[in-house]
Design a protein around this motif. Structure first.
Motif, short mmCIF file in Angstrom:
data_model
loop_
_atom_site.label_atom_id
_atom_site.label_comp_id
_atom_site.label_asym_id
_atom_site.label_seq_id
_atom_site.Cartn_x
_atom_site.Cartn_y
_atom_site.Cartn_z
N LYS A 151 0.79 -1.23 0.00
CA LYS A 151 0.00 0.00 0.00
C LYS A 151 0.82 1.29 0.00
CE LYS A 151 -4.14 -2.03 1.95
NZ LYS A 151 -5.18 -1.90 2.96
N ILE A 152 2.13 1.20 -0.22
CA ILE A 152 2.92 2.42 -0.26
C ILE A 152 2.57 3.21 -1.53
CG2 ILE A 152 5.00 1.67 -1.48
CD1 ILE A 152 6.34 3.05 1.20
N ILE A 153 2.60 4.52 -1.44
CA ILE A 153 2.25 5.38 -2.57
C ILE A 153 3.52 5.87 -3.24
CG2 ILE A 153 1.14 7.55 -3.21
CD1 ILE A 153 -0.78 7.07 -0.84
N ILE A 154 3.56 5.69 -4.57
CA ILE A 154 4.72 6.09 -5.36
C ILE A 154 4.25 6.84 -6.60
CG2 ILE A 154 6.10 4.14 -4.56
CD1 ILE A 154 5.63 2.82 -7.32
N TRP A 204 -6.82 4.19 -5.62
CA TRP A 204 -6.59 4.07 -4.18
C TRP A 204 -7.28 5.25 -3.49
CZ3 TRP A 204 -3.98 8.12 -1.91
CH2 TRP A 204 -3.22 8.93 -2.76
N SER A 205 -7.50 5.12 -2.18
CA SER A 205 -8.12 6.21 -1.43
C SER A 205 -7.56 6.23 -0.01
CB SER A 205 -9.64 6.06 -1.40
OG SER A 205 -10.01 4.87 -0.75
N GLY A 206 -7.69 7.39 0.61
CA GLY A 206 -7.17 7.58 1.97
C GLY A 206 -5.67 7.70 1.96
N LEU A 207 -5.14 8.43 2.91
CA LEU A 207 -3.70 8.66 2.95
C LEU A 207 -3.22 8.71 4.39
CD1 LEU A 207 -1.04 9.55 1.48
CD2 LEU A 207 -1.82 11.89 1.81
N ILE A 208 -2.18 7.95 4.66
CA ILE A 208 -1.51 7.98 5.96
C ILE A 208 -0.05 8.29 5.70
CG2 ILE A 208 -0.77 6.62 7.96
CD1 ILE A 208 -3.29 4.96 7.62
N VAL A 209 0.50 9.28 6.39
CA VAL A 209 1.91 9.61 6.27
C VAL A 209 2.58 9.23 7.58
CG1 VAL A 209 3.60 11.43 5.88
CG2 VAL A 209 1.40 11.50 4.68
N LEU A 210 3.57 8.36 7.49
CA LEU A 210 4.27 7.89 8.69
C LEU A 210 5.72 8.34 8.67
CD1 LEU A 210 2.97 4.22 8.79
CD2 LEU A 210 2.27 6.11 10.25
N SER A 211 6.14 9.01 9.72
CA SER A 211 7.54 9.40 9.82
C SER A 211 8.29 8.48 10.79
CB SER A 211 7.67 10.86 10.27
OG SER A 211 7.04 11.04 11.51
N ASN A 212 7.57 7.93 11.77
CA ASN A 212 8.20 7.05 12.74
C ASN A 212 7.24 5.90 13.06
OD1 ASN A 212 9.66 5.88 14.76
ND2 ASN A 212 10.15 7.80 15.79
N PRO A 213 7.16 4.91 12.17
CA PRO A 213 6.17 3.84 12.36
C PRO A 213 6.40 3.00 13.61
CG PRO A 213 7.59 3.37 10.49
CD PRO A 213 7.90 4.76 10.93
N ASP A 214 7.62 2.97 14.13
CA ASP A 214 7.90 2.20 15.35
C ASP A 214 7.12 2.73 16.55
OD1 ASP A 214 9.66 0.60 13.95
OD2 ASP A 214 11.40 1.79 14.51
N LYS A 215 6.79 4.01 16.52
CA LYS A 215 6.09 4.63 17.65
C LYS A 215 4.62 4.90 17.36
CE LYS A 215 10.22 6.77 19.52
NZ LYS A 215 10.85 8.01 19.96
N SER A 216 4.12 4.41 16.23
CA SER A 216 2.76 4.69 15.81
C SER A 216 1.84 3.50 16.04
CB SER A 216 2.75 5.05 14.31
OG SER A 216 1.44 5.07 13.81
N GLN A 217 0.76 3.73 16.78
CA GLN A 217 -0.24 2.69 16.99
C GLN A 217 -0.97 2.37 15.69
OE1 GLN A 217 -0.76 0.82 19.74
NE2 GLN A 217 1.06 1.83 20.51
N VAL A 218 -1.21 3.39 14.87
CA VAL A 218 -1.86 3.18 13.57
C VAL A 218 -1.00 2.29 12.70
CG1 VAL A 218 -2.63 4.32 11.45
CG2 VAL A 218 -3.14 5.35 13.67
N ALA A 219 0.29 2.57 12.64
CA ALA A 219 1.21 1.75 11.84
C ALA A 219 1.22 0.30 12.32
CB ALA A 219 2.62 2.33 11.89
N ALA A 259 -1.59 4.25 1.22
CA ALA A 259 -3.01 4.29 0.93
C ALA A 259 -3.75 3.47 1.97
CB ALA A 259 -3.28 3.73 -0.46
N ILE A 260 -4.94 3.89 2.33
CA ILE A 260 -5.75 3.12 3.25
C ILE A 260 -6.47 2.00 2.52
CG2 ILE A 260 -7.74 3.22 4.81
CD1 ILE A 260 -6.87 6.10 5.49
#
Length: 75
Positions: free
Chosen positions: A22-25, A44-59, A71-72
């Motif tokens: 699901k990575i966007i390129i 695709w739809s929805g967008l999540i931007v992760l800078s630090n996935p190790d600390k993200s509950q969503v990630a 993409a979601i």
């Protein structure tokens, strides 16, 4: 390449998402730089931007392990 300088814009209409990770390129890409997959979609739809996935509950819930734009939903 994942983050833009302040004031920059991205035309998300010209972006694809790899169906597996699901990575966007950019749509001009043929191979996902994250997983090496070639099953790309412009639908695709929805967008999540992760800078630090190790600390993200969503990630963690979505199993995203690398920084980037995701993409979601990918059809």
């Amino acid at each position: 390449p994942w983050f833009l300088p302040s004031g920059s814009t991205v035309n998300f209409l010209k972006m694809s998402s790899e169906r597996k990770c699901k990575i966007i390129i950019p749509s001009s890409g043929r191979v996902c730089p994250s997983c090496g997959g070639t099953d790309l979609s412009i639908d695709w739809s929805g967008l999540i931007v992760l800078s630090n996935p190790d600390k993200s509950q969503v990630a963690k819930q979505l199993d995203f392990t690398k920084p980037g734009r995701y993409a979601i939903k990918v059809s």
